[in-house]
Design a protein around this motif. Structure first.
Motif, short mmCIF file in Angstrom:
data_model
loop_
_atom_site.label_atom_id
_atom_site.label_comp_id
_atom_site.label_asym_id
_atom_site.label_seq_id
_atom_site.Cartn_x
_atom_site.Cartn_y
_atom_site.Cartn_z
N VAL A 74 0.84 -1.21 0.00
CA VAL A 74 0.00 0.00 0.00
C VAL A 74 0.88 1.25 0.00
O VAL A 74 0.63 2.20 -0.76
N ASN A 75 1.90 1.25 0.83
CA ASN A 75 2.80 2.41 0.87
C ASN A 75 3.50 2.61 -0.47
O ASN A 75 3.68 3.74 -0.92
N PHE A 127 1.03 4.29 -2.84
CA PHE A 127 0.91 5.73 -2.60
C PHE A 127 2.10 6.48 -3.20
O PHE A 127 1.93 7.53 -3.83
N LYS A 128 3.27 5.93 -3.03
CA LYS A 128 4.48 6.58 -3.57
C LYS A 128 4.43 6.64 -5.09
O LYS A 128 4.68 7.68 -5.71
N SER A 139 1.67 8.96 -6.44
CA SER A 139 1.99 10.38 -6.32
C SER A 139 2.89 10.83 -7.47
O SER A 139 2.86 11.99 -7.89
N SER A 167 -0.22 9.48 -11.39
CA SER A 167 -1.59 9.28 -10.90
C SER A 167 -2.47 8.53 -11.90
O SER A 167 -3.59 8.18 -11.59
N ALA A 202 -8.72 5.56 -2.12
CA ALA A 202 -8.00 6.83 -2.00
C ALA A 202 -8.56 7.84 -2.99
O ALA A 202 -8.82 7.53 -4.15
N MET A 237 -8.10 11.15 -5.22
CA MET A 237 -7.00 11.78 -5.96
C MET A 237 -7.39 13.24 -6.20
O MET A 237 -7.75 13.62 -7.30
#
Length: 157
Positions: free
Chosen positions: A85-86, A89-90, A93, A96, A148, A150
């Motif tokens: 998951v981390n 996210f990275k 970012s 997208s 999440a 955006m």
């Protein structure tokens, strides 16, 4: 002759007097033998009970160890999925627009993860991370799903 008769009578009397003692001794020996047999049976019963208890304790110990190992594997799979998951996210970012199954994956000493990203609407994605332990099999799998948004903050540019 009187002496012989007397001696013979005395022998007979002594034999008669000794017989009850012999019978008492024979009876006592039989009772002792019966008690020894009963003790042997009790000893076998105690050994059987102790064997059953020992087997139950051994089985419980093996079961506890197995449950503890499953808990450790499950926890490691969870944190491996969390690492996925981390990573998502990275990566999101930076890009997208990334979507698809198995976009990012990585392997560690204890496990591996695989990340899927699905678009729910124009501003929302669902990130699904699968954590596996051990790394070379799917013995334990934990899945984490994150929704999440955006959204670009105002005055970002």
């Amino acid at each position: 002759m009187m002496t012989m008769m007397t001696t013979k009578m005395m022998m007979t009397m002594m034999t008669m007097m000794m017989m009850p003692k012999m019978m008492i001794m024979a009876t006592a020996t039989k009772k002792t033998m019966n008690k020894k047999g009963a003790v042997l049976i009790y000893v076998f019963l105690v050994i059987a009970v102790l064997t059953v208890l020992g087997g139950a304790m051994l089985s419980k110990g093996v079961s506890e160890r197995s449950l503890a190992q499953k808990y450790v594997d499950s926890t490691q799979a969870f944190w491996t999925a969390e690492a996925g998951v981390n990573r998502a996210f990275k990566e999101l970012s930076a890009d997208s627009e990334a979507r698809g199954e198995g976009l990012w994956s990585d392997a560690f000493n204890t496990g591996r993860y695989s990340v899927d990203v699905e678009e729910l609407n124009s501003n929302t994605v669902k990130i699904t991370s699968h954590g596996f332990v051990p790394a070379d099999s799917n013995r334990v799998e934990r899945i984490i799903e994150v929704t999440a948004g955006m959204v670009i903050p105002p005055n970002f540019f």
